[in-house]
Design a protein around this motif. Structure first.
Motif, PDB file in Angstrom:
ATOM      1  N   LYS A 568      -9.217  -6.177  -1.455  1.00 43.03           N
ATOM      2  CA  LYS A 568      -9.668  -5.904  -0.083  1.00 43.03           C
ATOM      3  C   LYS A 568     -10.712  -6.898   0.407  1.00 43.03           C
ATOM      4  O   LYS A 568     -10.907  -7.063   1.615  1.00 43.03           O
ATOM      5  CB  LYS A 568     -10.219  -4.478   0.024  1.00 43.03           C
ATOM      6  CG  LYS A 568     -11.403  -4.183  -0.883  1.00 43.03           C
ATOM      7  CD  LYS A 568     -11.845  -2.742  -0.751  1.00 43.03           C
ATOM      8  CE  LYS A 568     -12.906  -2.349  -1.753  1.00 43.03           C
ATOM      9  NZ  LYS A 568     -14.152  -3.081  -1.673  1.00 43.03           N
ATOM     10  N   ILE A 587      -1.196  -5.332  -5.329  1.00 38.90           N
ATOM     11  CA  ILE A 587      -1.755  -4.719  -4.124  1.00 38.90           C
ATOM     12  C   ILE A 587      -1.772  -3.206  -4.305  1.00 38.90           C
ATOM     13  O   ILE A 587      -0.735  -2.583  -4.551  1.00 38.90           O
ATOM     14  CB  ILE A 587      -0.912  -5.087  -2.886  1.00 38.90           C
ATOM     15  CG1 ILE A 587      -0.804  -6.616  -2.770  1.00 38.90           C
ATOM     16  CG2 ILE A 587      -1.523  -4.497  -1.621  1.00 38.90           C
ATOM     17  CD1 ILE A 587       0.142  -7.076  -1.693  1.00 38.90           C
ATOM     18  N   ASN A 589      -2.009   0.789  -3.377  1.00 37.97           N
ATOM     19  CA  ASN A 589      -1.478   1.653  -2.310  1.00 37.97           C
ATOM     20  C   ASN A 589      -0.458   0.916  -1.441  1.00 37.97           C
ATOM     21  O   ASN A 589      -0.480   1.005  -0.207  1.00 37.97           O
ATOM     22  CB  ASN A 589      -2.623   2.193  -1.428  1.00 37.97           C
ATOM     23  CG  ASN A 589      -3.671   2.908  -2.256  1.00 37.97           C
ATOM     24  OD1 ASN A 589      -3.337   3.679  -3.157  1.00 37.97           O
ATOM     25  ND2 ASN A 589      -4.933   2.643  -1.965  1.00 37.97           N
ATOM     26  N   PHE A 590       0.408   0.164  -2.115  1.00 42.54           N
ATOM     27  CA  PHE A 590       1.376  -0.663  -1.388  1.00 42.54           C
ATOM     28  C   PHE A 590       2.570   0.171  -0.941  1.00 42.54           C
ATOM     29  O   PHE A 590       3.140   0.935  -1.718  1.00 42.54           O
ATOM     30  CB  PHE A 590       1.844  -1.806  -2.294  1.00 42.54           C
ATOM     31  CG  PHE A 590       2.690  -2.831  -1.601  1.00 42.54           C
ATOM     32  CD1 PHE A 590       2.126  -3.712  -0.693  1.00 42.54           C
ATOM     33  CD2 PHE A 590       4.052  -2.917  -1.845  1.00 42.54           C
ATOM     34  CE1 PHE A 590       2.898  -4.666  -0.049  1.00 42.54           C
ATOM     35  CE2 PHE A 590       4.828  -3.862  -1.215  1.00 42.54           C
ATOM     36  CZ  PHE A 590       4.250  -4.744  -0.314  1.00 42.54           C
ATOM     37  N   ASN A 591       2.941   0.019   0.317  1.00 43.25           N
ATOM     38  CA  ASN A 591       4.090   0.741   0.875  1.00 43.25           C
ATOM     39  C   ASN A 591       5.365  -0.047   0.583  1.00 43.25           C
ATOM     40  O   ASN A 591       5.674  -1.030   1.245  1.00 43.25           O
ATOM     41  CB  ASN A 591       3.905   0.917   2.383  1.00 43.25           C
ATOM     42  CG  ASN A 591       4.974   1.808   2.995  1.00 43.25           C
ATOM     43  OD1 ASN A 591       6.087   1.928   2.476  1.00 43.25           O
ATOM     44  ND2 ASN A 591       4.641   2.435   4.111  1.00 43.25           N
ATOM     45  N   GLU A 592       6.092   0.373  -0.441  1.00 41.75           N
ATOM     46  CA  GLU A 592       7.291  -0.351  -0.864  1.00 41.75           C
ATOM     47  C   GLU A 592       8.419  -0.255   0.162  1.00 41.75           C
ATOM     48  O   GLU A 592       9.215  -1.174   0.316  1.00 41.75           O
ATOM     49  CB  GLU A 592       7.792   0.200  -2.214  1.00 41.75           C
ATOM     50  CG  GLU A 592       6.865  -0.095  -3.389  1.00 41.75           C
ATOM     51  CD  GLU A 592       7.003  -1.524  -3.883  1.00 41.75           C
ATOM     52  OE1 GLU A 592       7.921  -2.218  -3.403  1.00 41.75           O
ATOM     53  OE2 GLU A 592       6.196  -1.948  -4.726  1.00 41.75           O
ATOM     54  N   LEU A 595       7.531  -2.759   4.594  1.00 42.10           N
ATOM     55  CA  LEU A 595       6.584  -3.855   4.376  1.00 42.10           C
ATOM     56  C   LEU A 595       5.635  -4.040   5.560  1.00 42.10           C
ATOM     57  O   LEU A 595       4.453  -4.309   5.394  1.00 42.10           O
ATOM     58  CB  LEU A 595       7.347  -5.167   4.135  1.00 42.10           C
ATOM     59  CG  LEU A 595       7.999  -5.348   2.763  1.00 42.10           C
ATOM     60  CD1 LEU A 595       8.798  -6.638   2.740  1.00 42.10           C
ATOM     61  CD2 LEU A 595       6.963  -5.360   1.659  1.00 42.10           C
ATOM     62  N   GLU A 597       4.206  -2.089   7.488  1.00 45.39           N
ATOM     63  CA  GLU A 597       3.128  -1.117   7.664  1.00 45.39           C
ATOM     64  C   GLU A 597       1.931  -1.382   6.748  1.00 45.39           C
ATOM     65  O   GLU A 597       0.899  -0.739   6.886  1.00 45.39           O
ATOM     66  CB  GLU A 597       3.662   0.299   7.418  1.00 45.39           C
ATOM     67  CG  GLU A 597       4.632   0.757   8.496  1.00 45.39           C
ATOM     68  CD  GLU A 597       5.069   2.195   8.304  1.00 45.39           C
ATOM     69  OE1 GLU A 597       4.526   2.846   7.368  1.00 45.39           O
ATOM     70  OE2 GLU A 597       5.923   2.666   9.069  1.00 45.39           O
ATOM     71  N   ASN A 598       2.079  -2.321   5.815  1.00 52.16           N
ATOM     72  CA  ASN A 598       0.961  -2.662   4.930  1.00 52.16           C
ATOM     73  C   ASN A 598      -0.057  -3.525   5.671  1.00 52.16           C
ATOM     74  O   ASN A 598       0.328  -4.433   6.406  1.00 52.16           O
ATOM     75  CB  ASN A 598       1.470  -3.419   3.702  1.00 52.16           C
ATOM     76  CG  ASN A 598       2.253  -2.532   2.765  1.00 52.16           C
ATOM     77  OD1 ASN A 598       1.699  -1.646   2.134  1.00 52.16           O
ATOM     78  ND2 ASN A 598       3.556  -2.757   2.689  1.00 52.16           N
ATOM     79  N   HIS A 621       5.200  -7.860  -3.318  1.00 46.35           N
ATOM     80  CA  HIS A 621       3.798  -8.220  -3.080  1.00 46.35           C
ATOM     81  C   HIS A 621       3.701  -9.689  -2.671  1.00 46.35           C
ATOM     82  O   HIS A 621       2.890 -10.055  -1.810  1.00 46.35           O
ATOM     83  CB  HIS A 621       2.957  -7.977  -4.336  1.00 46.35           C
ATOM     84  CG  HIS A 621       2.802  -6.528  -4.676  1.00 46.35           C
ATOM     85  ND1 HIS A 621       1.938  -6.078  -5.653  1.00 46.35           N
ATOM     86  CD2 HIS A 621       3.392  -5.407  -4.168  1.00 46.35           C
ATOM     87  CE1 HIS A 621       2.005  -4.756  -5.739  1.00 46.35           C
ATOM     88  NE2 HIS A 621       2.885  -4.330  -4.845  1.00 46.35           N
ATOM     89  N   HIS A 624       4.613 -10.014   0.963  1.00 49.05           N
ATOM     90  CA  HIS A 624       3.524  -9.617   1.855  1.00 49.05           C
ATOM     91  C   HIS A 624       2.400 -10.657   1.870  1.00 49.05           C
ATOM     92  O   HIS A 624       1.803 -10.921   2.919  1.00 49.05           O
ATOM     93  CB  HIS A 624       2.977  -8.254   1.434  1.00 49.05           C
ATOM     94  CG  HIS A 624       2.053  -7.646   2.444  1.00 49.05           C
ATOM     95  ND1 HIS A 624       2.412  -7.420   3.759  1.00 49.05           N
ATOM     96  CD2 HIS A 624       0.757  -7.237   2.344  1.00 49.05           C
ATOM     97  CE1 HIS A 624       1.408  -6.890   4.415  1.00 49.05           C
ATOM     98  NE2 HIS A 624       0.385  -6.770   3.579  1.00 49.05           N
ATOM     99  N   SER A 628       1.247 -12.923   5.141  1.00 49.45           N
ATOM    100  CA  SER A 628      -0.147 -12.841   5.601  1.00 49.45           C
ATOM    101  C   SER A 628      -0.791 -14.221   5.687  1.00 49.45           C
ATOM    102  O   SER A 628      -1.927 -14.349   6.137  1.00 49.45           O
ATOM    103  CB  SER A 628      -0.978 -11.975   4.636  1.00 49.45           C
ATOM    104  OG  SER A 628      -0.484 -10.657   4.586  1.00 49.45           O
TER     105      SER A 628
END
Length: 721
Positions: A568, A587, A589-592, A595, A597-598, A621, A624, A628
């Motif tokens: 973080k 990562i 609490n990753f939303n598998e 994508l 929504e992460n 990961h 993502h 980013s």
């Protein structure tokens, strides 16, 4: 710069023919005065396609004055890409014999640049078969200002440029775009100035560098012409290269300390530009032109512009550029320009350099602000509490220093019986190591307690012996004014850094890449809110967990991972330009499932370089992370097992350079990578397991360079017309 080479075509062709002729002389010497272009010619030969194809191995080595034979031998083996850790531990005789055997069996080219004396060559001879009357398939090319270095060499004298060649070179420097002079009066002034330089390329290049900054102003050219004449009238024995001083006098005030700072570095030293810029900033030599704000000009940008001014004035030589951005990565100084730099630095009391000329006979050094250590000496000789910077370019506590504490007979015994393990030898080794650690601990403590105004403490380890101390003393916390601290390549027996590091609140650069396999870093770095460049150890102990979220000014972060740091915290580093991930990257609490929504991982829109090393990373990961990082132009992934690449739209559209090494891809990456419209350089090494690779006709619209290495499984490469 190859574009600015004049008058060497014939010499290059002739020497390439001699070196690639089986029956030709085994040793060739390029001889001539300083500044004639001996190194330039040798470099041109070294990179010549015919030479590259002919020899199995080649090495270009700079020979410093005085000659350090072991370093030269190691540099040759390194150039051959055969130097290993065992070689670094060998005795000099064994190392020379290993190199000699390679030169006998293989067809090698060794270029030794700038050998000053016959004694230097005599010290190097044990490693060369030709000097020991042994058969050799290899060739040696020397450059020297001394004609008689090797009596049996084929000697080639490098001549001065003719008047037409001098004029051609001058125009290429002053007008790099057109290569042609503007106006009759300018031409007359230029021709008269060039004649004074007697065909010496270095002097002509430097003169051209000065005039290139004058914006084609006839008045400015007239002033320089008058200055040239006045310099030449100063003495009967004035040489053309002495007018190099004009280049210093013509520097604007803000560039002079930048140039003088180069006097810190040893002869022939390859200067890392990033490190140089960090040192300039830490010493306050360069500051931002305007108050830093989002999108504003920062110190590093100003420093880079200053560096480019020195390059354009031909006062420093570019050795390496970034493959993706063409920015200068490493520079070097010509010997004559370095002599000028040292002379001016001495005149202005800018620095005190500890080298072989004074290391053994130092009296107490008083009123010193900057010290550069090229040879070991006892730091207790410095009695100036106002010392601002200490740069070490040698072993921290070499074996020679132990002679002051242990009898020479004892050291000789250890040298002779190094491979025989017995109780007496063990006791001697413990005594020697213990003495070294005790004395080096005293050196650290003296520095930390007597130089409390220190801004820069830099250690550049140049040899294989890097043991520094039992531990880093907690006294380091006394250096509260420190802006730059590098412990790179040092090794401490106590594998824990002191928590007093947290006192160093003014640090801008912190390099903790110590030689230890694992080391604990206390959670105090978050207190250093001025940090701009942070290099963490390659491997930290498990208990190391660092909070870095307060480091909002950070530009460089090396060896980040989610085992020792918090993911973080990356979102707070809004100015980050370079990120090196080394180790696990997971990562939380990753939303598998979705994508998108992460939350974003990277908070900086300026990130241009992303390197992933030895990482275990979930493919999603990675997707993502890449999505980013929308500004990156350089991406390197090494030893990170990923079965397939993300879809091309997850990659930055700015990517110009990609390197994939040992990634174990199970799908052909070409259909993805060929869609990246700005990709210019692509490198693969042991990248994928598939046996077929396909490239379409419309792919890779801007690709300039493709490197394929050790793709053992690849059997077929299909390319559309």
């Amino acid at each position: 710069m190859d574009d600015n080479i004049v008058g060497l075509v014939g010499d290059t062709k002739e020497l390439v023919k001699v070196l690639t002729n089986e029956s030709g002389c085994r040793v060739v010497t390029i001889w001539g005065m300083g500044g004639l272009g001996k190194t330039t010619l040798a470099k041109k030969i070294y990179h010549h396609r015919q030479v590259i194809d002919y020899f199995d191995h080649s090495a270009f080595v700079y020979v410093s004055q005085p000659c350090q034979k072991r370093k030269v031998w190691e540099d040759i083996l390194s150039g051959f890409k055969t130097l290993n850790d065992e070689d670094r531990k060998k005795r000099d005789e064994d190392l020379a014999e290993r190199l000699c055997n390679i030169l006998e069996i293989k067809k090698c080219l060794v270029i030794l640049d700038d050998i000053w004396t016959g004694e230097a060559w005599d010290s190097l001879k044990p490693a060369f078969p030709v000097a020991r009357d042994r058969h050799s398939n290899s060739k040696i090319l020397l450059t020297s200002r001394n004609k008689g270095i090797v009596s049996y060499a084929d000697i080639r004298e490098l001549r001065c440029l003719s008047e037409p060649e001098s004029w051609e070179l001058f125009q290429k420097i002053v007008f790099p775009q057109t290569g042609k002079i503007i106006g009759v009066e300018m031409k007359e002034l230029g021709e008269n100035m060039v004649k004074h330089y007697a065909g010496l390329p270095l002097a002509i290049v430097v003169l051209g560098g000065i005039l290139a900054t004058k914006n084609n102003s006839l008045n400015e050219w007239q002033k320089i012409s008058d200055n040239v004449k006045s310099y030449l009238k100063k003495g009967k024995n004035q040489r053309p290269e002495d007018v190099l001083a004009l280049s210093y006098d013509d520097l604007p005030p803000y560039l002079r300390p930048c140039f003088l700072y180069l006097s810190h570095f040893p002869e022939d030293y390859m200067i890392d530009v990033d490190r140089l810029i960090q040192l300039w900033g830490a010493e306050g030599i360069v500051s931002s032109k305007q108050e830093e704000r989002e999108g504003g000009e920062i110190v590093e940008d100003v420093a880079e512009s200053y560096l480019m001014e020195l390059v354009e004035r031909c006062m420093i030589q570019v050795r390496e550029r970034d493959v993706a951005t063409s920015k200068v990565k490493t520079i070097q100084m010509h010997d004559l320009m370095r002599d000028l730099c040292l002379s001016k630095a001495k005149q202005e009391n800018f620095i005190f350099i500890v080298d072989r000329s004074n290391s053994s006979s130092l009296s107490m050094i008083q009123k010193v602000r900057r010290v550069s250590v090229h040879e070991f000496f006892f730091i207790q000789c410095i009695k100036s509490p106002n010392t601002r910077s200490l740069l070490f370019f040698n072993e921290f506590f070499p074996n020679e220093a132990l002679e002051k504490y242990l009898p020479l007979e004892v050291l000789n015994y250890v040298e002779e019986h190094a491979k025989v393990w017995n109780p007496l030898f063990l006791i001697l080794m413990i005594s020697i190591v213990g003495t070294a650690l005790l004395k080096s601990q005293g050196i650290w403590r003296y520095m930390f307690n007597n130089f409390k105004l220190l801004r820069v403490l830099n250690y550049e380890e140049r040899t294989g012996d890097n043991l520094a101390a039992f531990k880093l003393p907690s006294d380091i916390g006394n250096l509260i004014h420190l802006r730059f601290l590098s412990l790179k390549d040092l090794e401490f027996l106590w594998k824990k850094l002191p928590s007093s590091l947290g006192n160093l609140r003014c640090l801008q650069t912190l390099d903790l890449r110590v030689a230890n396999y694992k080391i604990h870093v206390p959670n105090v770095i978050w207190r250093m809110e001025q940090l701009r460049h942070l290099y963490l150890p390659d491997i930290c102990k498990k208990k190391t967990k660092l909070k870095l979220g307060t480091l909002r000014k950070l530009l460089t972060l090396v060896n980040f991972n989610t085992k020792n740091c918090y993911m973080k915290d990356l979102i707070n580093m809004t100015n980050l330009r370079e990120l090196v991930i080394n180790g696990p990257f997971n990562i939380e609490n990753f939303n598998e499932k979705t994508l998108g929504e992460n939350p974003s991982i990277i908070g900086s829109k300026y990130l241009h370089s992303l390197f992933i090393l030895f990482s275990s990373i979930n493919p999603r990961h990675l997707v993502h992370l890449l999505s980013s990082s929308l500004s990156i132009c350089k991406l390197s992934i090494t030893t990170a097992r990923i079965s397939k690449l993300p879809e091309y739209h997850y990659f930055s559209s700015h990517l110009a350079y990609i390197r994939l090494e040992n990634c174990q891809l199970e799908e052909d990456p070409m259909p993805t990578l060929e869609k990246l419209t700005n990709l210019r350089i692509l490198e693969f090494e042991e990248t994928f397991r598939v046996n077929e690779m396909f490239c379409s006709a419309q792919g890779f619209s801007r690709l300039e360079s493709l490197s394929l290495e050790r793709l053992h499984n690849l059997e077929e490469w299909k390319v559309d017309e």
